[in-house]
Design a protein around this motif. Structure first.
Motif, PDB file in Angstrom:
ATOM      1  N   ARG A  78      -0.737  -0.429 -14.810  1.00 22.41           N
ATOM      2  CA  ARG A  78      -0.387  -1.447 -13.817  1.00 22.41           C
ATOM      3  C   ARG A  78       0.712  -0.954 -12.889  1.00 22.41           C
ATOM      4  O   ARG A  78       0.635  -1.118 -11.662  1.00 22.41           O
ATOM      5  N   CYS A  79       1.751  -0.355 -13.448  1.00 23.83           N
ATOM      6  CA  CYS A  79       2.902   0.070 -12.648  1.00 23.83           C
ATOM      7  C   CYS A  79       2.541   1.177 -11.666  1.00 23.83           C
ATOM      8  O   CYS A  79       2.960   1.155 -10.509  1.00 23.83           O
ATOM      9  N   VAL A  80       1.741   2.141 -12.137  1.00 22.06           N
ATOM     10  CA  VAL A  80       1.361   3.242 -11.250  1.00 22.06           C
ATOM     11  C   VAL A  80       0.418   2.736 -10.163  1.00 22.06           C
ATOM     12  O   VAL A  80       0.501   3.171  -9.002  1.00 22.06           O
ATOM     13  N   LYS A  81      -0.469   1.805 -10.499  1.00 23.05           N
ATOM     14  CA  LYS A  81      -1.364   1.244  -9.477  1.00 23.05           C
ATOM     15  C   LYS A  81      -0.561   0.498  -8.414  1.00 23.05           C
ATOM     16  O   LYS A  81      -0.839   0.616  -7.205  1.00 23.05           O
ATOM     17  N   GLN A  82       0.429  -0.263  -8.811  1.00 22.42           N
ATOM     18  CA  GLN A  82       1.256  -0.980  -7.843  1.00 22.42           C
ATOM     19  C   GLN A  82       2.001  -0.013  -6.927  1.00 22.42           C
ATOM     20  O   GLN A  82       2.069  -0.202  -5.716  1.00 22.42           O
ATOM     21  N   LEU A  83       2.543   1.050  -7.528  1.00 22.25           N
ATOM     22  CA  LEU A  83       3.251   2.049  -6.729  1.00 22.25           C
ATOM     23  C   LEU A  83       2.290   2.725  -5.749  1.00 22.25           C
ATOM     24  O   LEU A  83       2.608   2.887  -4.565  1.00 22.25           O
ATOM     25  N   ALA A  84       1.106   3.102  -6.240  1.00 22.90           N
ATOM     26  CA  ALA A  84       0.123   3.744  -5.368  1.00 22.90           C
ATOM     27  C   ALA A  84      -0.318   2.802  -4.254  1.00 22.90           C
ATOM     28  O   ALA A  84      -0.500   3.227  -3.100  1.00 22.90           O
ATOM     29  N   ASP A  85      -0.467   1.516  -4.569  1.00 23.90           N
ATOM     30  CA  ASP A  85      -0.865   0.547  -3.545  1.00 23.90           C
ATOM     31  C   ASP A  85       0.168   0.484  -2.421  1.00 23.90           C
ATOM     32  O   ASP A  85      -0.187   0.426  -1.238  1.00 23.90           O
ATOM     33  N   ASP A  86       1.452   0.478  -2.778  1.00 21.05           N
ATOM     34  CA  ASP A  86       2.496   0.423  -1.755  1.00 21.05           C
ATOM     35  C   ASP A  86       2.522   1.707  -0.929  1.00 21.05           C
ATOM     36  O   ASP A  86       2.667   1.668   0.299  1.00 21.05           O
ATOM     37  N   LEU A  87       2.385   2.854  -1.589  1.00 19.00           N
ATOM     38  CA  LEU A  87       2.331   4.123  -0.871  1.00 19.00           C
ATOM     39  C   LEU A  87       1.135   4.150   0.071  1.00 19.00           C
ATOM     40  O   LEU A  87       1.245   4.563   1.236  1.00 19.00           O
ATOM     41  N   HIS A  88      -0.009   3.690  -0.420  1.00 14.62           N
ATOM     42  CA  HIS A  88      -1.222   3.715   0.401  1.00 14.62           C
ATOM     43  C   HIS A  88      -1.128   2.732   1.567  1.00 14.62           C
ATOM     44  O   HIS A  88      -1.641   3.009   2.663  1.00 14.62           O
ATOM     45  N   LYS A  89      -0.459   1.613   1.343  1.00 11.68           N
ATOM     46  CA  LYS A  89      -0.233   0.675   2.448  1.00 11.68           C
ATOM     47  C   LYS A  89       0.588   1.341   3.544  1.00 11.68           C
ATOM     48  O   LYS A  89       0.274   1.224   4.733  1.00 11.68           O
ATOM     49  N   ALA A  90       1.630   2.060   3.139  1.00 18.01           N
ATOM     50  CA  ALA A  90       2.476   2.750   4.118  1.00 18.01           C
ATOM     51  C   ALA A  90       1.670   3.774   4.902  1.00 18.01           C
ATOM     52  O   ALA A  90       1.739   3.835   6.141  1.00 18.01           O
ATOM     53  N   ILE A  91       0.883   4.600   4.215  1.00 14.23           N
ATOM     54  CA  ILE A  91       0.129   5.654   4.885  1.00 14.23           C
ATOM     55  C   ILE A  91      -0.932   5.062   5.805  1.00 14.23           C
ATOM     56  O   ILE A  91      -1.157   5.556   6.922  1.00 14.23           O
ATOM     57  N   SER A  92      -1.566   3.981   5.376  1.00 14.42           N
ATOM     58  CA  SER A  92      -2.555   3.317   6.228  1.00 14.42           C
ATOM     59  C   SER A  92      -1.912   2.764   7.495  1.00 14.42           C
ATOM     60  O   SER A  92      -2.451   2.912   8.598  1.00 14.42           O
ATOM     61  N   LEU A  93      -0.752   2.157   7.356  1.00 13.37           N
ATOM     62  CA  LEU A  93      -0.045   1.628   8.518  1.00 13.37           C
ATOM     63  C   LEU A  93       0.393   2.754   9.453  1.00 13.37           C
ATOM     64  O   LEU A  93       0.291   2.641  10.679  1.00 13.37           O
ATOM     65  N   PHE A  94       0.898   3.839   8.892  1.00 15.09           N
ATOM     66  CA  PHE A  94       1.289   4.985   9.714  1.00 15.09           C
ATOM     67  C   PHE A  94       0.082   5.521  10.503  1.00 15.09           C
ATOM     68  O   PHE A  94       0.208   5.915  11.664  1.00 15.09           O
ATOM     69  N   ALA A  95      -1.087   5.549   9.853  1.00 12.24           N
ATOM     70  CA  ALA A  95      -2.281   6.097  10.501  1.00 12.24           C
ATOM     71  C   ALA A  95      -2.781   5.195  11.624  1.00 12.24           C
ATOM     72  O   ALA A  95      -3.309   5.684  12.627  1.00 12.24           O
ATOM     73  N   ARG A  96      -2.589   3.884  11.481  1.00 18.53           N
ATOM     74  CA  ARG A  96      -3.191   2.938  12.421  1.00 18.53           C
ATOM     75  C   ARG A  96      -2.198   2.319  13.400  1.00 18.53           C
ATOM     76  O   ARG A  96      -2.611   1.612  14.323  1.00 18.53           O
ATOM     77  N   MET A  97      -0.922   2.566  13.232  1.00 23.15           N
ATOM     78  CA  MET A  97       0.045   2.055  14.201  1.00 23.15           C
ATOM     79  C   MET A  97      -0.120   2.806  15.521  1.00 23.15           C
ATOM     80  O   MET A  97      -0.687   3.900  15.575  1.00 23.15           O
ATOM     81  N   ASP A  98       0.366   2.212  16.596  1.00 20.20           N
ATOM     82  CA  ASP A  98       0.225   2.846  17.910  1.00 20.20           C
ATOM     83  C   ASP A  98       1.067   4.109  18.034  1.00 20.20           C
ATOM     84  O   ASP A  98       0.645   5.081  18.658  1.00 20.20           O
ATOM     85  N   ALA A  99       2.263   4.098  17.488  1.00 18.57           N
ATOM     86  CA  ALA A  99       3.201   5.212  17.679  1.00 18.57           C
ATOM     87  C   ALA A  99       2.778   6.428  16.873  1.00 18.57           C
ATOM     88  O   ALA A  99       2.354   6.302  15.716  1.00 18.57           O
ATOM     89  N   PRO A 100       2.881   7.625  17.439  1.00 17.40           N
ATOM     90  CA  PRO A 100       2.624   8.840  16.653  1.00 17.40           C
ATOM     91  C   PRO A 100       3.699   9.051  15.593  1.00 17.40           C
ATOM     92  O   PRO A 100       4.866   8.732  15.809  1.00 17.40           O
TER      93      PRO A 100
END
Length: 259
Positions: A78-100
């Motif tokens: 559970r703990c590692v999945k939660q951590l991975a979810d937060d990391l993946h949320k960050a990377i997804s946002l970085f990829a899709r935000m307007d700013a490089p």
């Protein structure tokens, strides 16, 4: 943001610093959560025109905080999945935000730190940086988008070698393989990254956002589909204020001013 992340926005540039230097900036739950919060702030703030991500201290990021993992006990999944979810949320946002996103790799990047380092739109490496996946060395499989980005950046065979054998690359090798954009002396890394961010922040935000979107979707589209998306995008840009300014500035032989 909390103590695990330093975050500030100034003159259109958001600066994110991983701030657990005593732990090699390794990911614990707090760091992953705060990185996701910082990424969301960048995505939602129209004043942000470029984002710089780097690490505090001698390492960029050592990956997951294995000392913290060892304490999860029966809650490890559970703990590692939660951590991975937060990391993946960050990377997804970085990829899709307007700013490089400019990633300045100031030292070793391993595990999730490796994955995060190669997710930048532009990656500048210090000449003393090292890159390794390292997951299977501790009985883990990769996360942080590396199995998506890595084959696209360096090809499947080299990705397989890195993932299975945990081969370590120095900065020169990483440049040769196509993992990073540029290598600079360690003492010049911060200024080189900031100079690049200033250039990007002065550029056309709408066009840069579309570059990100086009590149992100290209591998999943047929040629004609991708060209249709390109055609619609460039047509909209031609009638938008930044496109009009860019063309008029070129015709007048002056530098464009993108607002």
């Amino acid at each position: 943001m909390g103590n695990a992340i330093e975050f500030e926005v100034s003159e259109g540039i958001a600066r994110i610093v991983l701030n657990r230097p005593d732990a090699g900036n390794a990911f614990n739950a707090q760091l992953a959560r705060e990185l996701a919060e910082a990424a969301l702030a960048c995505d939602l703030d129209p004043s942000v025109r470029a984002v710089l991500l780097t690490g505090r201290g001698k390492m960029f990021c050592a990956g997951g905080d294995l000392k913290a993992f060892a304490g999860f006990g029966d809650e490890a999944t559970r703990c590692v999945k939660q951590l991975a979810d937060d990391l993946h949320k960050a990377i997804s946002l970085f990829a899709r935000m307007d700013a490089p996103l400019v990633v300045a790799v100031n030292g070793a990047a391993a595990g999730a730190g490796f994955s995060l380092s190669i997710a930048g739109d532009i990656v500048i490496s210090a000449d003393n940086a090292k890159f390794t996946m390292g997951y299977t060395a501790v009985g883990m499989s990769p996360d942080g988008s590396s199995t998506w980005y890595l084959p696209r950046l360096i090809g499947l065979r080299r990705a397989q070698e890195m993932a299975f054998t945990n081969r370590s690359l120095n900065a020169s090798e990483a440049l040769d393989w196509g993992l990073v954009t540029r290598v600079v002396p360690a003492a010049e890394l911060d200024e080189a990254a900031m100079d690049l961010c200033r250039r990007l922040a002065a550029g056309p935000r709408g066009a840069q956002a579309m570059v990100k979107k086009l590149l992100l979707c290209s591998s999943g589209n047929a040629l004609e589909v991708q060209m249709e998306i390109e055609g619609r995008a460039i047509a909209r840009a031609a009638g938008a204020p930044q496109g009009i300014e860019g063309v008029q500035a070129f015709a007048a032989r002056r530098a464009p001013v993108f607002r």
